[in-house]
Write a protein that holds these residues in place. Sequence first.
Motif, PDB file in Angstrom:
ATOM      1  N   MET A  18     -12.864 -11.572   3.849  1.00 29.04           N
ATOM      2  CA  MET A  18     -11.929 -11.165   4.818  1.00 29.04           C
ATOM      3  C   MET A  18     -11.462 -12.391   5.458  1.00 29.04           C
ATOM      4  SD  MET A  18     -12.313  -8.589   8.083  1.00 29.04           S
ATOM      5  CE  MET A  18     -13.250  -7.514   6.842  1.00 29.04           C
ATOM      6  N   ASP A  23     -11.037 -10.532  10.692  1.00 32.48           N
ATOM      7  CA  ASP A  23     -12.321 -10.314  10.998  1.00 32.48           C
ATOM      8  C   ASP A  23     -12.304 -10.391  12.523  1.00 32.48           C
ATOM      9  OD1 ASP A  23     -15.173 -10.107  10.935  1.00 32.48           O
ATOM     10  OD2 ASP A  23     -15.260 -12.320  11.318  1.00 32.48           O
ATOM     11  N   ARG A  24     -12.055 -11.013  13.037  1.00 27.34           N
ATOM     12  CA  ARG A  24     -11.552 -10.954  14.743  1.00 27.34           C
ATOM     13  C   ARG A  24     -11.127  -9.911  15.221  1.00 27.34           C
ATOM     14  NH1 ARG A  24      -8.293 -15.126  15.230  1.00 27.34           N
ATOM     15  NH2 ARG A  24      -9.584 -16.420  14.341  1.00 27.34           N
ATOM     16  N   ARG A  26     -11.215  -6.830  13.584  1.00 22.22           N
ATOM     17  CA  ARG A  26     -12.080  -5.699  13.347  1.00 22.22           C
ATOM     18  C   ARG A  26     -13.168  -5.886  14.490  1.00 22.22           C
ATOM     19  NH1 ARG A  26     -16.798  -5.235  12.332  1.00 22.22           N
ATOM     20  NH2 ARG A  26     -17.067  -7.436  11.851  1.00 22.22           N
ATOM     21  N   ARG A  27     -13.494  -7.077  14.839  1.00 22.23           N
ATOM     22  CA  ARG A  27     -14.484  -7.194  15.772  1.00 22.23           C
ATOM     23  C   ARG A  27     -14.165  -6.762  17.236  1.00 22.23           C
ATOM     24  NH1 ARG A  27     -16.616 -12.281  16.316  1.00 22.23           N
ATOM     25  NH2 ARG A  27     -14.851 -13.194  15.229  1.00 22.23           N
ATOM     26  N   SER A  74     -19.972 -11.615  12.616  1.00 24.08           N
ATOM     27  CA  SER A  74     -18.952 -11.752  11.558  1.00 24.08           C
ATOM     28  C   SER A  74     -19.318 -11.274  10.436  1.00 24.08           C
ATOM     29  CB  SER A  74     -18.523 -13.364  11.908  1.00 24.08           C
ATOM     30  OG  SER A  74     -17.497 -13.524  11.173  1.00 24.08           O
ATOM     31  N   THR A  75     -18.186 -10.793   9.629  1.00 24.79           N
ATOM     32  CA  THR A  75     -18.430 -10.565   8.240  1.00 24.79           C
ATOM     33  C   THR A  75     -17.870 -11.857   7.438  1.00 24.79           C
ATOM     34  OG1 THR A  75     -16.152  -9.406   8.235  1.00 24.79           O
ATOM     35  CG2 THR A  75     -18.362  -8.207   8.433  1.00 24.79           C
ATOM     36  N   HIS A  76     -17.370 -12.745   8.025  1.00 23.57           N
ATOM     37  CA  HIS A  76     -16.713 -13.829   7.500  1.00 23.57           C
ATOM     38  C   HIS A  76     -17.732 -14.624   6.681  1.00 23.57           C
ATOM     39  CE1 HIS A  76     -13.703 -17.231   6.665  1.00 23.57           C
ATOM     40  NE2 HIS A  76     -14.487 -17.846   7.007  1.00 23.57           N
TER      41      HIS A  76
END
Length: 111
Positions: A18, A23-24, A26-27, A74-76
Motif C-alpha cells: 500500500m 496507509d496514512r 487508512r490510519r 503502519s501496514t507499509h
Amino acid sequence: MREHRDQDSAGSLTDLPMSPDEDRQRRFRMYFYLMLVRVAALGIFFIVPGWWKLIPAFFAVFIPYFAVVIANVSTHRTSAGIEAPNALPPGPSAAPQATDAGSTRPTGDVL
C-alpha cells in the motif's frame, strides 16, 4: 503455467504494498472513528443513571490509548522479493571480513 510465474522475477501490481499516502489515510480514518466512539461514550455518560455510568466512562478513558496505538501501526511494508529496477549491487563493505576461528583480530594483521 504456475511454474512459469514462480520462475519469473518480475512482480505484479497486486504484489506491491500500500502506498504511504493510502496507509496514512487508512490510519487517520481508524483514529477518527475511534474518537467518534469516544465522543458517543461521553454523551452516553451524561444520559445513563447510577453506576451504569462506569461503562461509558471506561470507554471514554481507555479508547484514546487504543486509538493512538492502532493509528501508529503502519501496514507499509518492504517486500524482499521486489527489487528496484536499477539498484546497485552491494559493495565490498557489505561482506563481513573473514577472521581466524581462535583470534579476534582480522587475518593479515601483524603486531
